[in-house]
Structure formats: C-alpha cells, structure tokens
Design a protein around this motif. Structure first.
Motif, PDB file in Angstrom:
ATOM      1  N   THR A  64     -97.541  24.692  -5.200  1.00 31.20           N
ATOM      2  CA  THR A  64     -96.314  25.478  -5.087  1.00 31.20           C
ATOM      3  C   THR A  64     -95.390  25.196  -6.270  1.00 31.20           C
ATOM      4  OG1 THR A  64     -95.066  23.792  -3.865  1.00 31.20           O
ATOM      5  CG2 THR A  64     -96.449  25.301  -2.569  1.00 31.20           C
ATOM      6  N   LEU A  65     -94.415  26.073  -6.446  1.00 32.46           N
ATOM      7  CA  LEU A  65     -93.435  25.869  -7.515  1.00 32.46           C
ATOM      8  C   LEU A  65     -92.608  24.615  -7.282  1.00 32.46           C
ATOM      9  CD1 LEU A  65     -92.134  29.498  -8.183  1.00 32.46           C
ATOM     10  CD2 LEU A  65     -93.490  28.076  -9.714  1.00 32.46           C
ATOM     11  N   THR A  66     -92.292  24.322  -6.017  1.00 36.33           N
ATOM     12  CA  THR A  66     -91.520  23.119  -5.709  1.00 36.33           C
ATOM     13  C   THR A  66     -92.293  21.868  -6.091  1.00 36.33           C
ATOM     14  OG1 THR A  66     -90.404  24.260  -3.888  1.00 36.33           O
ATOM     15  CG2 THR A  66     -90.341  21.858  -3.873  1.00 36.33           C
ATOM     16  N   GLN A  67     -93.596  21.861  -5.797  1.00 34.23           N
ATOM     17  CA  GLN A  67     -94.414  20.724  -6.194  1.00 34.23           C
ATOM     18  C   GLN A  67     -94.481  20.600  -7.716  1.00 34.23           C
ATOM     19  OE1 GLN A  67     -97.989  21.838  -4.114  1.00 34.23           O
ATOM     20  NE2 GLN A  67     -97.613  20.393  -2.422  1.00 34.23           N
ATOM     21  N   LEU A  68     -94.587  21.733  -8.413  1.00 36.51           N
ATOM     22  CA  LEU A  68     -94.638  21.709  -9.865  1.00 36.51           C
ATOM     23  C   LEU A  68     -93.329  21.180 -10.442  1.00 36.51           C
ATOM     24  CD1 LEU A  68     -96.081  22.424 -12.513  1.00 36.51           C
ATOM     25  CD2 LEU A  68     -95.211  24.760 -12.281  1.00 36.51           C
ATOM     26  N   ALA A  69     -92.195  21.541  -9.818  1.00 38.42           N
ATOM     27  CA  ALA A  69     -90.895  21.075 -10.301  1.00 38.42           C
ATOM     28  C   ALA A  69     -90.799  19.554 -10.283  1.00 38.42           C
ATOM     29  CB  ALA A  69     -89.778  21.693  -9.454  1.00 38.42           C
ATOM     30  N   HIS A  70     -91.422  18.920  -9.285  1.00 34.71           N
ATOM     31  CA  HIS A  70     -91.363  17.456  -9.165  1.00 34.71           C
ATOM     32  C   HIS A  70     -92.140  16.744 -10.263  1.00 34.71           C
ATOM     33  CE1 HIS A  70     -89.095  16.931  -5.470  1.00 34.71           C
ATOM     34  NE2 HIS A  70     -89.795  17.889  -4.892  1.00 34.71           N
ATOM     35  N   THR A  71     -92.962  17.481 -10.999  1.00 28.81           N
ATOM     36  CA  THR A  71     -93.769  16.840 -12.045  1.00 28.81           C
ATOM     37  C   THR A  71     -93.042  16.791 -13.384  1.00 28.81           C
ATOM     38  OG1 THR A  71     -94.851  18.887 -12.826  1.00 28.81           O
ATOM     39  CG2 THR A  71     -95.859  17.733 -10.945  1.00 28.81           C
ATOM     40  N   ALA A  73     -88.929  14.215 -32.973  1.00 28.46           N
ATOM     41  CA  ALA A  73     -87.918  14.985 -32.227  1.00 28.46           C
ATOM     42  C   ALA A  73     -87.394  16.174 -33.006  1.00 28.46           C
ATOM     43  CB  ALA A  73     -86.759  14.070 -31.833  1.00 28.46           C
ATOM     44  N   ASP A  74     -87.489  16.123 -34.339  1.00 29.46           N
ATOM     45  CA  ASP A  74     -86.953  17.215 -35.144  1.00 29.46           C
ATOM     46  C   ASP A  74     -87.931  18.357 -35.334  1.00 29.46           C
ATOM     47  OD1 ASP A  74     -88.653  15.646 -36.608  1.00 29.46           O
ATOM     48  OD2 ASP A  74     -87.564  15.910 -38.507  1.00 29.46           O
ATOM     49  N   ILE A  75     -89.155  18.235 -34.784  1.00 29.09           N
ATOM     50  CA  ILE A  75     -90.138  19.301 -34.898  1.00 29.09           C
ATOM     51  C   ILE A  75     -89.753  20.437 -33.942  1.00 29.09           C
ATOM     52  CG2 ILE A  75     -92.559  19.930 -34.546  1.00 29.09           C
ATOM     53  CD1 ILE A  75     -93.307  17.104 -35.306  1.00 29.09           C
ATOM     54  N   PRO A  76     -89.692  21.671 -34.416  1.00 26.65           N
ATOM     55  CA  PRO A  76     -89.271  22.790 -33.549  1.00 26.65           C
ATOM     56  C   PRO A  76     -90.182  22.938 -32.331  1.00 26.65           C
ATOM     57  CG  PRO A  76     -89.338  23.456 -35.852  1.00 26.65           C
ATOM     58  CD  PRO A  76     -89.974  22.104 -35.788  1.00 26.65           C
ATOM     59  N   LEU A  77     -89.565  23.252 -31.198  1.00 28.32           N
ATOM     60  CA  LEU A  77     -90.337  23.489 -29.977  1.00 28.32           C
ATOM     61  C   LEU A  77     -90.964  24.881 -30.032  1.00 28.32           C
ATOM     62  CD1 LEU A  77     -87.805  22.128 -27.329  1.00 28.32           C
ATOM     63  CD2 LEU A  77     -89.806  20.944 -28.225  1.00 28.32           C
ATOM     64  N   THR A  78     -92.191  24.985 -29.563  1.00 31.30           N
ATOM     65  CA  THR A  78     -92.867  26.287 -29.539  1.00 31.30           C
ATOM     66  C   THR A  78     -93.488  26.581 -28.181  1.00 31.30           C
ATOM     67  OG1 THR A  78     -94.898  25.269 -30.381  1.00 31.30           O
ATOM     68  CG2 THR A  78     -93.391  26.239 -32.007  1.00 31.30           C
ATOM     69  N   ARG A  79     -93.703  25.556 -27.359  1.00 31.10           N
ATOM     70  CA  ARG A  79     -94.387  25.751 -26.080  1.00 31.10           C
ATOM     71  C   ARG A  79     -93.393  25.836 -24.934  1.00 31.10           C
ATOM     72  NH1 ARG A  79     -99.247  21.578 -25.496  1.00 31.10           N
ATOM     73  NH2 ARG A  79     -99.669  23.007 -23.781  1.00 31.10           N
ATOM     74  N   ARG A  80     -93.872  26.387 -23.842  1.00 31.58           N
ATOM     75  CA  ARG A  80     -93.065  26.531 -22.624  1.00 31.58           C
ATOM     76  C   ARG A  80     -93.439  25.417 -21.659  1.00 31.58           C
ATOM     77  NH1 ARG A  80     -88.426  29.238 -21.278  1.00 31.58           N
ATOM     78  NH2 ARG A  80     -88.384  29.838 -19.091  1.00 31.58           N
ATOM     79  N   ASP A  81     -92.421  24.750 -21.098  1.00 25.45           N
ATOM     80  CA  ASP A  81     -92.648  23.696 -20.111  1.00 25.45           C
ATOM     81  C   ASP A  81     -92.548  24.318 -18.716  1.00 25.45           C
ATOM     82  OD1 ASP A  81     -92.385  21.497 -18.323  1.00 25.45           O
ATOM     83  OD2 ASP A  81     -91.792  20.217 -20.003  1.00 25.45           O
ATOM     84  N   HIS A  82     -93.692  24.586 -18.095  1.00 20.61           N
ATOM     85  CA  HIS A  82     -93.691  25.273 -16.797  1.00 20.61           C
ATOM     86  C   HIS A  82     -93.028  24.429 -15.712  1.00 20.61           C
ATOM     87  CE1 HIS A  82     -96.010  28.424 -18.508  1.00 20.61           C
ATOM     88  NE2 HIS A  82     -97.093  27.705 -18.684  1.00 20.61           N
ATOM     89  N   ALA A  83     -93.159  23.118 -15.802  1.00 20.79           N
ATOM     90  CA  ALA A  83     -92.537  22.252 -14.798  1.00 20.79           C
ATOM     91  C   ALA A  83     -91.014  22.355 -14.862  1.00 20.79           C
ATOM     92  CB  ALA A  83     -92.991  20.810 -15.003  1.00 20.79           C
ATOM     93  N   LEU A  84     -90.446  22.421 -16.060  1.00 21.50           N
ATOM     94  CA  LEU A  84     -88.994  22.562 -16.193  1.00 21.50           C
ATOM     95  C   LEU A  84     -88.537  23.935 -15.703  1.00 21.50           C
ATOM     96  CD1 LEU A  84     -86.271  21.521 -17.056  1.00 21.50           C
ATOM     97  CD2 LEU A  84     -86.807  22.159 -19.423  1.00 21.50           C
ATOM     98  N   HIS A  85     -89.353  24.960 -15.948  1.00 20.02           N
ATOM     99  CA  HIS A  85     -89.025  26.291 -15.438  1.00 20.02           C
ATOM    100  C   HIS A  85     -88.988  26.269 -13.904  1.00 20.02           C
ATOM    101  CE1 HIS A  85     -89.707  30.910 -16.045  1.00 20.02           C
ATOM    102  NE2 HIS A  85     -88.712  30.640 -15.227  1.00 20.02           N
ATOM    103  N   ALA A  86     -89.987  25.626 -13.305  1.00 18.09           N
ATOM    104  CA  ALA A  86     -90.008  25.502 -11.843  1.00 18.09           C
ATOM    105  C   ALA A  86     -88.801  24.718 -11.339  1.00 18.09           C
ATOM    106  CB  ALA A  86     -91.306  24.829 -11.398  1.00 18.09           C
ATOM    107  N   LEU A  87     -88.386  23.698 -12.099  1.00 19.56           N
ATOM    108  CA  LEU A  87     -87.209  22.909 -11.721  1.00 19.56           C
ATOM    109  C   LEU A  87     -85.944  23.759 -11.767  1.00 19.56           C
ATOM    110  CD1 LEU A  87     -86.341  19.938 -11.045  1.00 19.56           C
ATOM    111  CD2 LEU A  87     -85.784  19.711 -13.475  1.00 19.56           C
TER     112      LEU A  87
END
Length: 448
Positions: free
Chosen positions: A235-242, A252-266
C-alpha cells in the motif's frame, strides 16, 4: 458466468486485464466522451470504406456477413465484408478478410484480416488488433497470415502491414483471454494511462483508493509494484514508512534527476508538500506561460494560449487555427507576439510544447525567432519531478495546480476531453465549443 471472448475483450487486454475480465462477465460501465467520439468516428468511417472496397472489387467477388468456417472460406470469395468467427470460446467479428495467394488448409490460397480504422495512420494498437484476428483466422485455415490490410482515415487509404513479433504477442493475448474466461476471481487492480478514458474508470479508482493501491501513484509501473510486493510493501501507506532522508555528502551538489516514490507516498499520507534538494527556476523580468492544444490524430496544433507577466502587468493571448492550413499563420502570430518582449523566459508544463515548436520550426521561414524561443523555454515539470512532492497521485497539471487552489470552469476539463470539444466544433461549427476551448486553454496557462 463468463460469456464468450469477443473482439472487445481481446482488444481490452491490450490495456488492462481487469477491464477484459469485467467485459467477459457482462459488467456495465460509463463511456467517456473520448470513447464515444472514437466509436462515432468509426461508425461514420465504415460506409466510406465499404463503398471504396465495392469499387475495388466486382459485386460477384464480395461475400457479406459470413460465419467463418472452412466451408464458407472454401467458396473462394475475393473479399469478405463482415465475418464472424464463433466457436465454444470465441465470438469475434472481423471487419473484412482478403483472399491472397499462398498454401493453406483451404488450398492454394488463404485469407488475411482487414481492419477499418478512422485514424490517419496505423497505431501500435491497430497492428496488434489485426494480429490477434490473424491468429484466430489460423484456427480455420491452419496457416498464419504474415500480414494484413488497414483502411485509414477520411480518405480510406489502403495500406498493408507485416506482423513480425506482433503475432507472438497476439498469441499471448488470446491465451490470457482464455485464462480470464476460466478465472473465478478478478485479476489484481492496476491503474494505468488507459484508465482516464476507460468505461470502468470511476469504479476502479474508487476501489484503488479504498485499497490504498500502489498504482494510484502514476509514476510507479507494474514491474516496480511487483518488486515492492516481494518486500511486502502493498500500500501507499506502507511505502511512505520506507522513506529515509538522504545524508548530505560529497555528492550533495549533483542535480537530482530521479523521483523518490517513498517521499511521494509520504506527501500523500501527511497531506503535505515536500521539497527535496535545492531546485532552481530560471527567472526573467518578462515571464510567458504557454499552453498548446492539438489534434493527436492529425498531428497539428490548433490553439496556442499565452499568459504574459511583466511586472504588475498581465496580458492574455489566444491564437486559433481553423484547420491545418491555418497552423502556420497562427504560429507566425505567436512568434510576433513573443518578439514584442525583451529577453522573456517561457514556461510550459511537459514537453508537448517544445516538441510542437520544434516541429513547426521545420516549416518556419524565420528560424532565429523560433530558436530563441526554444532556448528560453523551461519545462516546469522537469523541475517538479525530482524536487517537489505534492499530496496528489500524479504530477499532472490538473492535480498539482488543483492542490494549490486552481480551478477550471468545466468540471470535466482534461486534455482528452478537449479533443472531444474540438471535434464537436469541427462537426457543428458552434462557436460555444471554440469559446470553451479557449477558456480551458487560458485556464491551463493560469494554472501553470
């Protein structure tokens, strides 16, 4: 009790197993405006295609509305208009069949399927639809056709296609249809891009929300969902907990290009907008927000909307083309308007506008103004995708801007619905459809 496998069931399997399952069991849904449009276009196109076929073949060469069997095909009709293949499992309609030379169980000839298509070009779905009919036809003539014929568009242009690997996929689709016919329980719900026009869209979305289904998150594909399932994340709730915040390090200065699905679920779970990293948005004194509407079948742009912000001053522009011939003039007016402003920065939502401008550049007499626009154009979605996490199931403009309080005059406003509105304007000439489209387009610009 499941019914026989029809052509609609076979075609539905190209989009969704659950849709095919519902249709096998006679479930009823609500057709979208776009799906009604496709059906209407096909109904209107069929008589024109049949008329053309009748001119190509003599009356004695054509058979009509045959139940397909070895006996009926042995009559050697050069062309069969309307055939039905029916047995214990299947009841599939064929638009037409064409006799060609080549050995089969019928003799020194065989048949290949013919498809009527309202679109102006052969799409992957059309090719696959034709290939499934070819595999079914082989049940009778014991030989797989290597290709088929498609009649396309307003002019009913005839084109031949070769199947290649489409036949293997067609065989797998038919096997899956037979498995669904025997199945006692429905397949797992997985939302996809077809859902927006599917007749079961409301039913499936309601179920997905009740289940907190992972496929609600539009960035996650079926393979990713299977990988999460192997980790007992269902579930999305379970994914959010990860979700775990990243540590700041040397990279840290490298530009982000990927999507963090767990943060989206959060973000969805917490109903909060999260920002990851340090996004940068190109700025300018003059900011131009552009949105374009086009005909996906013909492939031309018929409406360009602009909202221009210069200090406290805000201006709105709409450029309209009645048909393909008017596209170049509309584009010129767009170029002239942008040229009035000094060093503007343009913004779009998605890559549709950049692709359209690049295409129109090839026909433009003046290349430099177009190149300047392309150089100044920023796709806002490329900034949102790696950095901004809204409590919405997708990053679509309607959901994202809707989360920020934007509203559209038409409650069913969407890209697919705008196609229906445009076709209604072309068919009736009623100015209210044009007004609705211009209003919708400018509201997209405002939302952007």
């Amino acid at each position: 009790m499941p019914s026989k496998i029809t052509g609609d069931v076979v075609d539905a399997l190209q989009h969704c197993r659950l849709k095919a399952y519902y249709q096998l069991r006679g479930e009823q849904g609500t057709q979208s405006g776009y799906e009604k449009l496709l059906i209407e276009q096909r109904v209107n196109q069929e008589p024109r295609i049949i008329e053309k076929i009748q001119r190509e073949y003599g009356e004695a060469e054509i058979a009509t509305n045959l139940k397909l069997s070895a006996a009926s095909l042995s009559k050697r009709a050069s062309l069969i208009l309307g055939g039905l293949l029916e047995d214990d499992r299947y009841a599939v309609h064929f638009d037409a069949l064409r006799k060609i030379d080549g050995p089969s169980a019928l003799g020194a000839y065989r048949y290949e399927p013919v498809l009527f298509c309202a679109a102006p070009r052969v799409r992957a779905l059309d090719r696959q639809q034709l290939a499934t009919r070819a595999v079914l036809l082989a049940k009778i003539q014991k030989t797989l056709p290597n290709g088929g014929t498609v009649y396309l568009g307003q002019n009913s242009a005839r084109t031949s296609i070769r199947f290649g690997s489409s036949l293997t996929r067609a065989e797998n689709i038919l096997k899956e249809a037979e498995r669904l016919q025997r199945a006692e329980a429905p397949p797992k719900l997985l939302l996809n891009d077809h859902c927006r026009i599917c007749l079961f869209r409301d039913r499936c979305r309601d179920q997905a929300i009740r289940e907190d289904n992972l496929s609600l998150l539009r960035g996650i594909g079926e393979n990713a969902i299977k990988r999460y399932a192997r980790k007992d994340i269902l579930t999305l709730t379970q994914l959010a907990h990860t979700f775990r915040p990243r540590r700041c390090g040397k990279r840290a200065d490298i530009p982000l290009t990927r999507r963090d699905h767990a943060l989206h679920a959060l973000a969805i779970r917490d109903r909060t907008i999260y920002v990851l990293g340090a996004p940068t948005i190109p700025e300018a004194r003059v900011r131009i927000y552009v949105d374009m509407e086009g005909d996906p079948e013909v492939g031309f742009i018929y409406l360009i909307g602009l909202v221009v912000c210069e200090g406290e001053r805000v201006e709105h522009y709409s450029f309209w083309a009645d048909d393909e011939k008017g596209e170049a003039d509309m584009f010129t007016r767009f170029l002239d308007t942008v040229a009035q402003y000094d060093a503007p920065r343009l913004y779009s939502y998605g890559n549709y506008e950049r692709t359209a401008i690049a295409r129109m550049r090839r026909q433009a007499r003046r290349k430099k103004p177009v190149d300047a626009i392309l150089a100044a154009l920023t796709n806002v979605l490329t900034i949102i995708y790696p950095h901004f996490y809204f409590p919405t199931y997708s990053n679509g403009l309607k959901e994202t801007a809707g989360c920020l309080g934007c509203r559209w005059t038409e409650p069913d406003a969407s890209g697919t619905e705008s196609v229906v509105w445009r076709k209604n304007w072309e068919k009736t000439g009623d100015a209210s459809w044009k007004v609705k489209l211009i209003q919708y387009n400018l509201e997209d610009c405002e939302a952007l």
